[in-house]
Design a protein around this motif. Structure first.
Motif, PDB file in Angstrom:
ATOM      1  N   THR A  42      -1.422 -17.744   9.870  1.00 61.17           N
ATOM      2  CA  THR A  42      -1.006 -16.751   9.171  1.00 61.17           C
ATOM      3  C   THR A  42      -1.793 -16.758   7.785  1.00 61.17           C
ATOM      4  O   THR A  42      -2.305 -17.689   7.222  1.00 61.17           O
ATOM      5  CB  THR A  42       0.516 -16.782   8.930  1.00 61.17           C
ATOM      6  N   SER A  43      -1.917 -15.379   7.208  1.00 58.55           N
ATOM      7  CA  SER A  43      -2.141 -15.387   5.858  1.00 58.55           C
ATOM      8  C   SER A  43      -1.226 -14.265   5.165  1.00 58.55           C
ATOM      9  O   SER A  43      -0.897 -13.630   5.704  1.00 58.55           O
ATOM     10  CB  SER A  43      -3.612 -15.057   5.606  1.00 58.55           C
ATOM     11  N   PHE A  44      -1.118 -14.599   3.663  1.00 62.58           N
ATOM     12  CA  PHE A  44      -0.215 -13.763   2.859  1.00 62.58           C
ATOM     13  C   PHE A  44      -0.775 -13.124   2.034  1.00 62.58           C
ATOM     14  O   PHE A  44      -1.672 -13.789   1.223  1.00 62.58           O
ATOM     15  CB  PHE A  44       0.873 -14.629   2.529  1.00 62.58           C
ATOM     16  N   ARG A  46       0.263 -10.646  -1.530  1.00 56.56           N
ATOM     17  CA  ARG A  46       1.384 -10.063  -2.372  1.00 56.56           C
ATOM     18  C   ARG A  46       1.080  -8.506  -2.528  1.00 56.56           C
ATOM     19  O   ARG A  46      -0.131  -8.063  -2.817  1.00 56.56           O
ATOM     20  CB  ARG A  46       1.529 -10.798  -3.692  1.00 56.56           C
ATOM     21  N   ILE A  47       2.062  -7.912  -2.401  1.00 55.49           N
ATOM     22  CA  ILE A  47       1.712  -6.467  -2.719  1.00 55.49           C
ATOM     23  C   ILE A  47       3.092  -5.967  -3.435  1.00 55.49           C
ATOM     24  O   ILE A  47       4.177  -5.769  -2.695  1.00 55.49           O
ATOM     25  CB  ILE A  47       1.551  -5.526  -1.540  1.00 55.49           C
ATOM     26  N   GLY A  48       3.198  -5.727  -4.564  1.00 57.60           N
ATOM     27  CA  GLY A  48       4.181  -5.713  -5.539  1.00 57.60           C
ATOM     28  C   GLY A  48       5.144  -6.602  -5.286  1.00 57.60           C
ATOM     29  O   GLY A  48       5.168  -7.774  -5.222  1.00 57.60           O
ATOM     30  N   GLU A  49       6.642  -6.108  -4.787  1.00 59.50           N
ATOM     31  CA  GLU A  49       7.774  -6.873  -4.614  1.00 59.50           C
ATOM     32  C   GLU A  49       7.970  -7.642  -3.187  1.00 59.50           C
ATOM     33  O   GLU A  49       8.548  -8.365  -2.790  1.00 59.50           O
ATOM     34  CB  GLU A  49       9.011  -6.063  -4.604  1.00 59.50           C
ATOM     35  N   THR A  50       6.740  -7.214  -2.458  1.00 58.91           N
ATOM     36  CA  THR A  50       6.916  -7.381  -1.061  1.00 58.91           C
ATOM     37  C   THR A  50       5.524  -8.137  -0.554  1.00 58.91           C
ATOM     38  O   THR A  50       4.601  -8.591  -1.493  1.00 58.91           O
ATOM     39  CB  THR A  50       7.191  -6.691  -0.007  1.00 58.91           C
ATOM     40  N   LYS A  51       5.202  -8.413   0.715  1.00 58.21           N
ATOM     41  CA  LYS A  51       4.037  -9.482   1.156  1.00 58.21           C
ATOM     42  C   LYS A  51       3.312  -8.621   2.249  1.00 58.21           C
ATOM     43  O   LYS A  51       4.580  -7.900   3.174  1.00 58.21           O
ATOM     44  CB  LYS A  51       4.460 -10.745   1.291  1.00 58.21           C
ATOM     45  N   VAL A  52       2.348  -8.732   2.873  1.00 59.61           N
ATOM     46  CA  VAL A  52       1.857  -8.748   4.093  1.00 59.61           C
ATOM     47  C   VAL A  52       1.634  -9.877   4.649  1.00 59.61           C
ATOM     48  O   VAL A  52       1.013 -10.632   3.956  1.00 59.61           O
ATOM     49  CB  VAL A  52       0.730  -7.715   3.938  1.00 59.61           C
ATOM     50  N   GLU A  53       1.879 -10.119   6.083  1.00 56.48           N
ATOM     51  CA  GLU A  53       1.721 -11.333   6.632  1.00 56.48           C
ATOM     52  C   GLU A  53       0.617 -11.030   7.966  1.00 56.48           C
ATOM     53  O   GLU A  53       1.080 -10.143   8.751  1.00 56.48           O
ATOM     54  CB  GLU A  53       2.931 -11.844   7.144  1.00 56.48           C
ATOM     55  N   LEU A  54      -0.620 -11.604   7.719  1.00 51.91           N
ATOM     56  CA  LEU A  54      -1.430 -11.397   8.823  1.00 51.91           C
ATOM     57  C   LEU A  54      -1.034 -12.457  10.057  1.00 51.91           C
ATOM     58  O   LEU A  54      -1.166 -13.609   9.722  1.00 51.91           O
ATOM     59  CB  LEU A  54      -2.873 -11.387   8.520  1.00 51.91           C
ATOM     60  N   LEU A  55      -1.126 -12.168  11.302  1.00 52.86           N
ATOM     61  CA  LEU A  55      -1.098 -13.191  12.240  1.00 52.86           C
ATOM     62  C   LEU A  55      -1.873 -13.345  13.247  1.00 52.86           C
ATOM     63  O   LEU A  55      -2.081 -12.287  13.781  1.00 52.86           O
ATOM     64  CB  LEU A  55       0.509 -12.917  12.817  1.00 52.86           C
TER      65      LEU A  55
END
Ligand code: ZN
Length: 132
Positions: A42-44, A46-55
């Motif tokens: 996975t990689s993460f 940050r985007i504002g208050e949330t996150k994107v997780e790539l799997l």
């Protein structure tokens, strides 16, 4: 549930996807982590208050491999943050949602996680997660 903690996106190649999402979001991933139990890398971001997780799948038996075979790459799950995962799992089960694991599992990014079966959530794979 108090926030959208992250969006999970299934990718075929983590390195390429990291480059693409760095360009798209205008910032670099802040961590790469392999989750042995799930057979994913996975990689993460940050985007504002949330996150994107790539799997990315690390084995053919990975659920991410199966997902891509069946539906192609793209949005895989939505993760909601909770304060007490045990309490929330109990509540959701009582509401008739099917939990995909009976006890919380160790997820990426130092979380305890539980997934809900998409057939009980309108076709959306839902994760709930709590900071460990
Ligand atoms: Zn996730």
């Amino acid at each position: 549930m108090h926030n959208i903690e992250h969006l999970g996106i299934a990718v075929e190649n983590l390195e390429e996807a990291n480059l693409l999402f760095s360009k798209l979001l205008g910032n670099k991933h802040y961590k790469i982590e392999e989750v042995e139990g799930e057979k994913v890398a996975t990689s993460f971001f940050r985007i504002g208050e949330t996150k994107v997780e790539l799997l990315e799948a690390t084995a053919e038996s990975s659920v991410i491999h199966k997902f891509i075979q069946k539906r192609g790459k793209g949005i895989h799950h939505i993760a909601f943050g909770v304060d007490d995962i045990y309490e929330e799992m109990k509540r959701l089960e009582e509401e008739g949602f099917e939990l995909l694991n009976e006890i919380p599992k160790k997820g990426a990014d130092n979380k305890l996680v539980c997934f809900l079966h998409p057939k009980t959530t309108g076709g959306v794979l839902v994760e709930i997660c709590q900071d460990k």
